[in-house]
Design an enzyme around this catalytic site. Structure first.
Site, PDB file in Angstrom:
ATOM      1  N   HIS A   1      -9.671  10.105   6.110  1.00  7.33           N
ATOM      2  CA  HIS A   1      -9.583   9.236   4.930  1.00  7.33           C
ATOM      3  C   HIS A   1      -9.012   9.980   3.725  1.00  7.33           C
ATOM      4  CE1 HIS A   1     -10.336   5.482   2.969  1.00  7.33           C
ATOM      5  NE2 HIS A   1     -11.219   5.973   2.122  1.00  7.33           N
TER       6      HIS A   1
ATOM      7  N   ASP B   1      -7.159   5.218   8.722  1.00  5.72           N
ATOM      8  CA  ASP B   1      -7.723   6.456   8.195  1.00  5.72           C
ATOM      9  C   ASP B   1      -9.214   6.283   7.916  1.00  5.72           C
ATOM     10  OD1 ASP B   1      -7.825   5.121   5.760  1.00  5.72           O
ATOM     11  OD2 ASP B   1      -6.894   6.731   4.623  1.00  5.72           O
TER      12      ASP B   1
ATOM     13  N   TRP C   1      -4.154  11.262   1.919  1.00  7.37           N
ATOM     14  CA  TRP C   1      -3.338  11.297   0.706  1.00  7.37           C
ATOM     15  C   TRP C   1      -3.298  12.701   0.120  1.00  7.37           C
ATOM     16  CZ3 TRP C   1      -5.139  13.219  -3.813  1.00  7.37           C
ATOM     17  CH2 TRP C   1      -6.516  13.417  -3.886  1.00  7.37           C
TER      18      TRP C   1
ATOM     19  N   LEU D   1      -5.874  -2.168  -5.018  1.00 17.16           N
ATOM     20  CA  LEU D   1      -4.848  -1.467  -4.245  1.00 17.16           C
ATOM     21  C   LEU D   1      -3.752  -2.383  -3.724  1.00 17.16           C
ATOM     22  CD1 LEU D   1      -7.101   1.016  -2.254  1.00 17.16           C
ATOM     23  CD2 LEU D   1      -5.754   1.443  -4.317  1.00 17.16           C
TER      24      LEU D   1
ATOM     25  N   THR E   1      -6.687   1.154   5.791  1.00 11.60           N
ATOM     26  CA  THR E   1      -7.058   2.281   4.929  1.00 11.60           C
ATOM     27  C   THR E   1      -8.225   1.870   4.036  1.00 11.60           C
ATOM     28  OG1 THR E   1      -5.414   1.627   3.280  1.00 11.60           O
ATOM     29  CG2 THR E   1      -4.740   3.262   4.927  1.00 11.60           C
ATOM     30  N   ALA E   2      -8.902   0.787   4.410  1.00 11.70           N
ATOM     31  CA  ALA E   2      -9.982   0.252   3.580  1.00 11.70           C
ATOM     32  C   ALA E   2     -11.322   0.847   3.992  1.00 11.70           C
ATOM     33  CB  ALA E   2     -10.007  -1.271   3.678  1.00 11.70           C
ATOM     34  N   ARG E   3     -11.936   0.262   4.988  1.00 12.21           N
ATOM     35  CA  ARG E   3     -13.240   0.706   5.473  1.00 12.21           C
ATOM     36  C   ARG E   3     -13.301   0.528   6.978  1.00 12.21           C
ATOM     37  NH1 ARG E   3     -13.414   3.092   1.523  1.00 12.21           N
ATOM     38  NH2 ARG E   3     -14.583   2.663  -0.368  1.00 12.21           N
TER      39      ARG E   3
ATOM     40  N   GLU F   1     -18.439   7.486  10.066  1.00 11.22           N
ATOM     41  CA  GLU F   1     -17.786   8.674   9.522  1.00 11.22           C
ATOM     42  C   GLU F   1     -18.830   9.662   9.032  1.00 11.22           C
ATOM     43  OE1 GLU F   1     -14.207   8.626   7.753  1.00 11.22           O
ATOM     44  OE2 GLU F   1     -13.604   6.685   8.491  1.00 11.22           O
TER      45      GLU F   1
END
Length: 174
Positions: A140, A114, A143, A15, A88-90, A119
């Site tokens: 997450h 995100d 998008w 990414l 936006t990874a983990r 989670e």
């Protein structure tokens, strides 16, 4: 305005290069973090140097023993006061309590995440307990806007029509 601002990318895997391509269009400078245990490579900088130099830091790390709380109180203290942290990874890569304090105190300008350490967040994540104007928390799946999902559906339908008509489309490899 993003022109001439510097974006730091932490982990330049799949990414990271895509993010770099997009922000270069806006005239941003790019710094790429060196892995802590790697031999120095051209074009990479130590994480501490990246944190002190960048206006935006974008995380793209897997969550491992080495990356858990990679960005904590010390690292947030190195960042510019006008910096924005994007994760936006983990969840778990950023110490959420330290981030909350950095945002409250104005130590950094803002953050967008995100992902959270748990989670779905069952136990009251500290980032969800506050309403801060300099914090953006999205699911997450942010998008997946209506437009993005419609485009995916349209592409699938076009691929099926092309296959049925014997017209290969989006062919990968030979």
């Amino acid at each position: 305005h993003l022109h001439r601002l510097t974006l730091g990318i932490v982990v330049y895997g799949e990414l990271g290069p895509a993010v770099a391509t997009v922000v270069k269009v806006f005239g941003m400078n790019i710094l790429i973090a060196e892995r802590a245990v790697a031999s120095p490579r051209p074009g990479r900088v130590p994480l501490d140097d990246l944190l002190t130099a960048c206006h935006v830091v974008s995380l793209h790390c897997p969550l491992t023993v080495k990356t858990r709380n990679l960005i904590g109180e010390r690292e947030l203290g190195l960042m510019r006061r006008d910096a924005i942290l994007v994760n936006t990874a983990r969840g778990g890569i950023v110490d959420e309590t330290a981030l909350l304090e950095a945002l409250r105190s104005g130590r950094i300008a803002g953050a967008a995440v995100d992902v959270l350490s748990e989670e779905p967040p069952h136990r009251g994540n500290p980032l969800l307990q506050q309403s801060l104007p300099n914090l953006l928390v999205t699911p997450h799946i942010a998008w997946a806007s209506i437009n993005a999902r419609q485009r995916l559906i349209d592409e699938i339908a076009a691929n099926i029509r092309a296959f049925l008509d014997g017209r290969p489309r989006n062919v990968v490899g030979n």
